[in-house]
Design a protein around this motif. Structure first.
Motif, PDB file in Angstrom:
ATOM      1  N   ALA A   5      39.939  40.865  39.520  1.00  0.00           N
ATOM      2  CA  ALA A   5      38.852  40.337  38.691  1.00  0.00           C
ATOM      3  C   ALA A   5      38.934  38.831  38.494  1.00  0.00           C
ATOM      4  CB  ALA A   5      38.846  41.035  37.335  1.00  0.00           C
ATOM      5  N   GLU A   6      40.116  38.315  38.185  1.00  0.00           N
ATOM      6  CA  GLU A   6      40.208  36.891  37.836  1.00  0.00           C
ATOM      7  C   GLU A   6      39.903  35.958  39.002  1.00  0.00           C
ATOM      8  OE1 GLU A   6      44.337  38.481  38.636  1.00  0.00           O
ATOM      9  OE2 GLU A   6      42.775  39.048  37.251  1.00  0.00           O
ATOM     10  N   LYS A   7      39.807  36.504  40.180  1.00  0.00           N
ATOM     11  CA  LYS A   7      39.511  35.666  41.338  1.00  0.00           C
ATOM     12  C   LYS A   7      38.080  35.846  41.842  1.00  0.00           C
ATOM     13  CE  LYS A   7      44.214  35.439  42.843  1.00  0.00           C
ATOM     14  NZ  LYS A   7      44.684  34.144  42.536  1.00  0.00           N
ATOM     15  N   LEU A   8      37.354  36.791  41.291  1.00  0.00           N
ATOM     16  CA  LEU A   8      36.036  37.106  41.828  1.00  0.00           C
ATOM     17  C   LEU A   8      34.927  36.252  41.229  1.00  0.00           C
ATOM     18  CD1 LEU A   8      36.119  40.998  42.011  1.00  0.00           C
ATOM     19  CD2 LEU A   8      36.467  39.361  43.846  1.00  0.00           C
ATOM     20  N   LYS A   9      34.058  35.769  42.129  1.00  0.00           N
ATOM     21  CA  LYS A   9      32.872  35.018  41.726  1.00  0.00           C
ATOM     22  C   LYS A   9      31.679  35.967  41.774  1.00  0.00           C
ATOM     23  CE  LYS A   9      33.538  32.199  45.068  1.00  0.00           C
ATOM     24  NZ  LYS A   9      33.387  31.162  46.073  1.00  0.00           N
ATOM     25  N   ILE A  10      30.965  36.057  40.646  1.00  0.00           N
ATOM     26  CA  ILE A  10      29.853  36.998  40.524  1.00  0.00           C
ATOM     27  C   ILE A  10      28.546  36.240  40.318  1.00  0.00           C
ATOM     28  CG2 ILE A  10      28.930  38.948  39.199  1.00  0.00           C
ATOM     29  CD1 ILE A  10      31.622  39.665  40.331  1.00  0.00           C
ATOM     30  N   MET A  11      27.533  36.654  41.055  1.00  0.00           N
ATOM     31  CA  MET A  11      26.178  36.143  40.855  1.00  0.00           C
ATOM     32  C   MET A  11      25.348  37.325  40.342  1.00  0.00           C
ATOM     33  SD  MET A  11      23.633  34.429  43.663  1.00  0.00           S
ATOM     34  CE  MET A  11      24.387  32.815  43.594  1.00  0.00           C
ATOM     35  N   ILE A  12      24.592  37.110  39.261  1.00  0.00           N
ATOM     36  CA  ILE A  12      23.811  38.179  38.655  1.00  0.00           C
ATOM     37  C   ILE A  12      22.330  37.828  38.697  1.00  0.00           C
ATOM     38  CG2 ILE A  12      23.432  39.577  36.583  1.00  0.00           C
ATOM     39  CD1 ILE A  12      26.275  38.784  35.687  1.00  0.00           C
ATOM     40  N   VAL A  13      21.530  38.759  39.228  1.00  0.00           N
ATOM     41  CA  VAL A  13      20.077  38.595  39.274  1.00  0.00           C
ATOM     42  C   VAL A  13      19.480  39.825  38.579  1.00  0.00           C
ATOM     43  CG1 VAL A  13      18.061  38.206  40.725  1.00  0.00           C
ATOM     44  CG2 VAL A  13      20.323  37.470  41.531  1.00  0.00           C
ATOM     45  N   GLN A  14      19.044  39.642  37.342  1.00  0.00           N
ATOM     46  CA  GLN A  14      18.483  40.723  36.527  1.00  0.00           C
ATOM     47  C   GLN A  14      17.203  40.225  35.884  1.00  0.00           C
ATOM     48  OE1 GLN A  14      19.604  44.060  35.588  1.00  0.00           O
ATOM     49  NE2 GLN A  14      20.702  43.741  37.495  1.00  0.00           N
ATOM     50  N   GLY A  15      16.145  40.969  36.014  1.00  0.00           N
ATOM     51  CA  GLY A  15      14.870  40.566  35.434  1.00  0.00           C
ATOM     52  C   GLY A  15      14.852  40.614  33.922  1.00  0.00           C
TER      53      GLY A  15
END
Length: 130
Positions: A5-15
């Motif tokens: 988890a501490e290394k993961l880059k997350i992009m979130i696309v939610q309406g």
């Protein structure tokens, strides 16, 4: 090598802004780097190319003209190995993903709402560690 988890880059696309905030806050508290938050799928391809997220959380229904599957294929056009996790209330999304040749044989998963936050996190880790 398994990603944590501490290394993961997350992009979130939610309406929906509430879901966007919920997922973003939860994942940030769990040690993920939420590097992009979007309420629609317009113009995120440039950011995907620059950031190379470890996973993109994507709603199937977004405001405006673009559907989630269209945004997903655009993301995969610029970042072919991007893991994509659809979070949707649309039960037909799994079928739509299977029918789309650009999404087949890619790291694409579908979670049907309501989603427990622990389930979200487990699915993210399983998806990126495939």
């Amino acid at each position: 090598m398994e990603k944590r988890a501490e290394k993961l880059k997350i992009m979130i696309v939610q309406g929906d802004e509430d879901n966007l905030t919920l997922y973003s806050d939860y994942l940030s508290r769990r040690g993920y780097h939420v590097i992009g938050r979007y309420t629609n799928g317009n113009h995120i391809q440039t950011d995907v190319e620059k950031i190379s997220p470890d996973v993109v959380l994507l709603n199937s229904k977004l405001p405006g003209k673009k559907r989630g599957t269209e945004v997903a294929t655009e993301i995969l056009d610029v970042y072919p190995s991007a893991p994509i996790l659809f979070i949707t209330a649309d039960y037909g999304q799994r079928v739509e993903v299977k029918k789309n040749p650009k999404l087949r044989d890619k790291k694409v998963e579908v979670l049907i709402k309501p989603v427990k936050l622990e389930q979200l996190e487990n699915t993210i880790l399983n998806l990126v560690n495939k």
